[in-house]
Design an enzyme around this catalytic site. Sequence first.
Site, mmCIF file in Angstrom:
data_model
loop_
_atom_site.group_PDB
_atom_site.id
_atom_site.type_symbol
_atom_site.label_atom_id
_atom_site.label_comp_id
_atom_site.label_asym_id
_atom_site.label_seq_id
_atom_site.Cartn_x
_atom_site.Cartn_y
_atom_site.Cartn_z
ATOM 1 N NE ARG A 144 -4.280 5.341 3.133
ATOM 2 C CZ ARG A 144 -4.789 4.449 3.937
ATOM 3 N NH1 ARG A 144 -5.367 4.827 5.045
ATOM 4 N NH2 ARG A 144 -4.706 3.188 3.639
ATOM 5 C CD GLU A 183 -2.973 -0.979 2.341
ATOM 6 O OE1 GLU A 183 -3.942 -0.215 2.279
ATOM 7 O OE2 GLU A 183 -2.746 -1.690 3.322
ATOM 8 C CG HIS A 221 -8.807 5.699 1.888
ATOM 9 N ND1 HIS A 221 -8.818 5.495 0.528
ATOM 10 C CD2 HIS A 221 -8.173 4.627 2.419
ATOM 11 C CE1 HIS A 221 -8.222 4.341 0.256
ATOM 12 N NE2 HIS A 221 -7.813 3.802 1.394
HETATM 13 C C1 SIN Z 1 -7.284 0.457 2.671
HETATM 14 O O1 SIN Z 1 -7.568 -0.716 2.493
HETATM 15 O O2 SIN Z 1 -6.977 1.223 1.766
HETATM 16 C C2 SIN Z 1 -7.343 1.000 4.060
HETATM 17 C C3 SIN Z 1 -6.227 0.493 4.849
HETATM 18 C C4 SIN Z 1 -5.919 1.428 5.966
HETATM 19 O O3 SIN Z 1 -6.602 2.424 6.140
HETATM 20 O O4 SIN Z 1 -4.917 1.203 6.649
#
Ligand code: SIN
Length: 537
Positions: free
Chosen positions: A287, A113, A241
């Site tokens: 993010r 991620e 997000h």
């Molecule tokens: C996501 O799955 O994008 C969220 C994961 C997170 O907020 O840590």
Amino acid sequence: MAIEKDFLIIGSGIAGLTFALKASQFGSVAIVTKDELDESATLYAQGGIASVMTDDDSFELHAKDTVEAGRGLCREDVVRIICKEGPSRVRELIELGVQFTRIRGNDYHLSREGGHSKDRILHANDLTGREIELTMIEAINCKENIEVFSHHMLIDLITRGRLDPKLEQGSPQDEALGAYILDVNTNKVKTFLSKVTLLASGGAGKVYLYTSNPDTATGDGIAAAYRAGAKISNMEFVQFHPTCLYHPDAKSFLISETIRGEGGILRLKNGSTFMENYHSMGCLAPRDIVARAIDHEMKKSGDDFVYLDTTHIEGYRTRERFPNIYQTCLRFGFDMTSKPIPVVPAAHYTCGGVKVDLNGQTNIHRLFASGEVCYSGLHGANRLASNSLLEGLVLSHRAVAKSALLLKSKKFNNSISFDIPNWDCGNAVDSDESVVVSHNWDEIRRIMWNYVGIVRSEKRLCRAERRIKLLLDEIKEYYWNFTITKNTLELRNIALTAHLIILSALERKESRGLHFTIDYPLSDDSNWKKDTVLQDT
Ligand code: SIN
């Protein structure tokens, strides 16, 4: 008659349940949760849990990624401990029965991620939180000394500082003695007394009009802790997000960052990519950068959303790896295997919260906090993706160890030289104007979205502050005049939490991580490489 337990836990996500399972070895436990036992942000976590699982990864790298995302505000000792203890705690989850997705044999499939330099996210397809939550609840149900009070909501903490006129609340001698709890079904208030109280009630995403959070995320623990004199840190850092589904009925359904980890590409409406203009990691930048880039591009073009394109990934892979996201998008009319899906940022995670130490201990004795409700120093000014489930696991484990020692210590004193009064509802009567609650609720969420969002300014923050102050006065009056309900309690909490976010944002005269203001667009390390702290003494 008061309900007496050794451990009182407010909240039933990963932080609360981890604490409950472990604390039950040392005494009786009450879990108080305002909805069903499984209803928590954990249940909806898609991405997974970040943990060092392979030889080509290391604690140092995980810590480095965390600290880089946190933009200079992480507590490095906390980061090191959480990264290092993470794998042992994750193994305990696996022993409990949690089934993370595997590729072959015994190897786990690890995703990537934003902000991570390695593939290290354990997941159960795209329903990781659900798998963890339900497995833990099975284990909880087998424990005789854990009593669950679902549909019970925290009103306020009971502390020595509040009851003893000789003691200042939040002072070094102050301690938690339990809580007043509303039975939501009967509207009766119960007194809970405990030797140790843990706040694990999650974050405050519902303060914003658009959020990926469940309805329960109304900042209850943060607000109650503040009212009791606990220190609250870094509330200005609200994580948006970058990718929630854009659809009027989708309630900001989260589109996991792991989709970008598997190759998903952000595009403008005209099909062009843009993230390469903002960060060398492109779509997998941390993010704060991705959310701000999307916000900037949407403002520039006047479009209501950008696209997330997964059409180049083989359809069967998308369907297998993201069954929940794929099916949900399909229900809203989007087949992500053949067309890009429209996405927008939404409030997702409260990085600040009740200030705790390495063991989850707050500045009030016998009061601990773990998970999204707390600020341990792991996330700094911006949380690294999938570090939150990990924080809840590790911190709750440490909080149990610390409180068990506390209870055993000869110095532990549970004697109270005064009566703990039952809840007094004064002259409150039932309200015949409940519409006030929904109007105020709506107003707060709009103010926060419009003036305290991804891009801020002094003018907008001051405007928000003036309005929230008026609402706080109105809510206070309503709170004392009318019989309390879950709705009025939640309203009181979102109003106070919104105010704490605004006050912290106004205090920080710089931009850092998730707090970006056009009046101070740069970071100012010489004056502001420090936490904001609010305390009501
Ligand atoms: C996501 O799955 O994008 C969220 C994961 C997170 O907020 O840590």
